[in-house]
Write a protein that holds these residues in place. Structure first.
Motif, PDB file in Angstrom:
ATOM      1  N   UNK A   1       0.643  -1.068  -0.012  1.00 37.24           N
ATOM      2  CA  UNK A   1       0.004  -0.105  -0.124  1.00 37.24           C
ATOM      3  C   UNK A   1       0.791   1.110  -0.028  1.00 37.24           C
ATOM      4  N   UNK A   2       0.606   2.462  -0.315  1.00 36.11           N
ATOM      5  CA  UNK A   2       1.565   3.459  -0.579  1.00 36.11           C
ATOM      6  C   UNK A   2       0.331   4.589  -1.365  1.00 36.11           C
ATOM      7  N   UNK A   3       0.484   6.119  -0.867  1.00 30.23           N
ATOM      8  CA  UNK A   3      -0.101   7.178  -1.043  1.00 30.23           C
ATOM      9  C   UNK A   3       0.652   8.124  -1.375  1.00 30.23           C
ATOM     10  N   UNK A   4       0.270   8.883  -2.402  1.00 22.53           N
ATOM     11  CA  UNK A   4       1.328   9.723  -3.191  1.00 22.53           C
ATOM     12  C   UNK A   4       0.552  11.715  -2.983  1.00 22.53           C
ATOM     13  N   UNK A   5       1.262  12.097  -2.140  1.00 26.97           N
ATOM     14  CA  UNK A   5       0.831  13.645  -2.313  1.00 26.97           C
ATOM     15  C   UNK A   5       1.503  14.613  -3.212  1.00 26.97           C
ATOM     16  N   UNK A   6       1.198  14.716  -4.455  1.00 27.49           N
ATOM     17  CA  UNK A   6       1.731  15.155  -5.649  1.00 27.49           C
ATOM     18  C   UNK A   6       2.743  16.666  -5.356  1.00 27.49           C
ATOM     19  N   UNK A   7       2.175  17.676  -4.468  1.00 25.82           N
ATOM     20  CA  UNK A   7       1.991  18.410  -4.040  1.00 25.82           C
ATOM     21  C   UNK A   7       2.684  18.922  -3.045  1.00 25.82           C
ATOM     22  N   UNK A   8       4.104  19.195  -2.757  1.00 27.47           N
ATOM     23  CA  UNK A   8       4.741  19.914  -1.879  1.00 27.47           C
ATOM     24  C   UNK A   8       4.372  20.821  -0.891  1.00 27.47           C
TER      25      UNK A   8
ATOM     26  N   UNK B   1      -0.385  19.040   5.596  1.00 31.15           N
ATOM     27  CA  UNK B   1      -1.557  18.485   5.446  1.00 31.15           C
ATOM     28  C   UNK B   1      -0.799  16.385   5.339  1.00 31.15           C
ATOM     29  N   UNK B   2      -1.279  16.206   6.268  1.00 26.36           N
ATOM     30  CA  UNK B   2      -1.361  14.049   5.597  1.00 26.36           C
ATOM     31  C   UNK B   2      -2.118  13.208   5.052  1.00 26.36           C
ATOM     32  N   UNK B   3      -1.993  13.374   3.457  1.00 28.83           N
ATOM     33  CA  UNK B   3      -2.689  11.789   3.540  1.00 28.83           C
ATOM     34  C   UNK B   3      -2.443  10.437   3.954  1.00 28.83           C
ATOM     35  N   UNK B   4      -3.380   9.532   4.629  1.00 30.66           N
ATOM     36  CA  UNK B   4      -2.483   8.115   4.833  1.00 30.66           C
ATOM     37  C   UNK B   4      -3.345   6.971   4.203  1.00 30.66           C
ATOM     38  N   UNK B   5      -3.221   5.611   3.858  1.00 26.48           N
ATOM     39  CA  UNK B   5      -3.718   4.710   4.024  1.00 26.48           C
ATOM     40  C   UNK B   5      -3.650   3.319   4.931  1.00 26.48           C
ATOM     41  N   UNK B   6      -4.552   2.479   4.729  1.00 29.86           N
ATOM     42  CA  UNK B   6      -4.723   1.166   5.044  1.00 29.86           C
ATOM     43  C   UNK B   6      -5.236  -0.347   4.100  1.00 29.86           C
ATOM     44  N   UNK B   7      -4.964  -0.693   3.515  1.00 33.02           N
ATOM     45  CA  UNK B   7      -5.082  -2.152   3.859  1.00 33.02           C
ATOM     46  C   UNK B   7      -6.339  -2.419   4.829  1.00 33.02           C
ATOM     47  N   UNK B   8      -7.587  -2.801   4.509  1.00 30.18           N
ATOM     48  CA  UNK B   8      -8.430  -3.343   5.927  1.00 30.18           C
ATOM     49  C   UNK B   8      -8.036  -4.829   6.568  1.00 30.18           C
ATOM     50  N   UNK B   9      -7.575  -5.732   5.418  1.00 26.56           N
ATOM     51  CA  UNK B   9      -6.906  -7.216   5.505  1.00 26.56           C
ATOM     52  C   UNK B   9      -5.440  -7.115   5.032  1.00 26.56           C
ATOM     53  N   UNK B  10      -4.855  -5.844   5.843  1.00 20.05           N
ATOM     54  CA  UNK B  10      -3.239  -5.492   5.274  1.00 20.05           C
ATOM     55  C   UNK B  10      -3.020  -6.516   6.935  1.00 20.05           C
ATOM     56  N   UNK B  11      -1.251  -7.419   6.522  1.00 20.00           N
ATOM     57  CA  UNK B  11      -1.117  -8.528   7.374  1.00 20.00           C
ATOM     58  C   UNK B  11       0.129  -7.441   7.879  1.00 20.00           C
ATOM     59  N   UNK B  12      -0.325  -5.755   7.429  1.00 17.68           N
ATOM     60  CA  UNK B  12       0.817  -5.116   8.173  1.00 17.68           C
ATOM     61  C   UNK B  12      -0.087  -4.681   9.643  1.00 17.68           C
ATOM     62  N   UNK B  13      -0.999  -5.227   9.710  1.00 19.88           N
ATOM     63  CA  UNK B  13      -1.837  -5.046  11.397  1.00 19.88           C
ATOM     64  C   UNK B  13      -2.099  -3.528  11.246  1.00 19.88           C
ATOM     65  N   UNK B  14      -1.988  -2.675  12.142  1.00 21.23           N
ATOM     66  CA  UNK B  14      -3.089  -1.865  12.303  1.00 21.23           C
ATOM     67  C   UNK B  14      -1.951  -0.655  11.005  1.00 21.23           C
ATOM     68  N   UNK B  15      -1.315  -0.256  11.287  1.00 22.02           N
ATOM     69  CA  UNK B  15      -0.505   0.467  11.049  1.00 22.02           C
ATOM     70  C   UNK B  15      -0.622   1.415   9.238  1.00 22.02           C
TER      71      UNK B  15
END
Lengths: 112, 116
Positions: free
Chosen positions: B2-9, B89-103
């Motif tokens: 999983x990843x997220x991109x914010x194209x504007x600094x 401002x930060x965008x964040x993502x996680x996959x609901x069934x990710x093996x990476x836990x709650x992060x």
């Protein structure tokens, strides 16, 4: 502010010192996290604890040692740090997976 | 992964004008998406989240975000910007069934500057 507190707010330490960062959450959450925030970089997840058990360690150097004695408290023990470890260290907590995390104000760490 | 991109600094907008802070994501399943704001010398504050349901999500301080599955985007918006909205401002993502836990996986952040 949220129900997550961190102490100290600022810390300056030498490379040979040993210090600890403390985090406490008053929200009844089950999961707690340590993040490192450096300038111009995304937040870096360091450690995750779920019900006091460590579930993630994102390849963090051993000079950082976490401790979670109970669901409300989280520590980050520091020893023999490097100048590049200077950063804002953020603690967070969340109730369950998929829920938003609540962050503390952070500890601004400077390693000299 | 999983990843997220914010194209504007940085995003600059005049007070009273609408603002948009962009975020795109990449996950293998249906995402959980979040927006956070950080004021100087403070921790991150939760603004809003998308888990399921209505694609338009309303959050704190008059902010809203629209989940667009076809464009894999979750842009943050506000109809009328305030000088006090100036922050990181930060965008964040996680996959609901990710093996990476709650992060959560955070973007690098976008600095919003609202001028009077």
């Amino acid at each position: 502010e949220t129900g997550v507190t961190q102490t100290p707010r600022h810390l300056v330490m030498g490379m040979t010192n040993k210090k600890s960062l403390k985090c406490e959450q008053h929200l009844g959450h089950n999961a707690m996290y340590w993040y490192k925030q450096s300038a111009k970089k995304p937040l870096e997840l360091m450690f995750v604890y779920n019900f006091k058990e460590q579930t993630e360690n994102n390849s963090v150097p051993s000079r950082f040692s976490p401790e979670c004695p109970n669901s409300s408290h989280l520590f980050l023990h520091l020893h023999t740090l490097q100048p590049e470890d200077s950063a804002l260290y953020l603690c967070a907590s969340s109730p369950l997976r998929g829920h938003e995390q609540y962050f503390g104000p952070g500890t601004r760490l400077t390693v000299t | 992964a999983q990843s997220v991109a914010q194209p504007e600094d940085q995003v600059n907008v005049a007070e009273g004008n609408p603002l948009t802070v962009k975020c795109t994501y990449s996950v293998s399943g249906n995402p959980y998406l979040f927006w956070y704001v950080q004021y100087p010398n403070r921790g991150l504050q939760f603004l809003l989240k998308y888990i399921t349901g209505d694609n338009l999500v309303k959050g704190s301080y008059g902010f809203e975000a629209e989940f667009n599955k076809s464009q894999t985007s979750f842009h943050l918006k506000k109809p009328s910007a305030l000088v006090s909205d100036s922050a990181l401002y930060f965008c964040a993502v996680r996959e609901p069934d990710s093996n990476s836990g709650y992060a959560l996986n955070f973007g690098k952040g976008t600095s919003l500057l609202v001028t009077p």
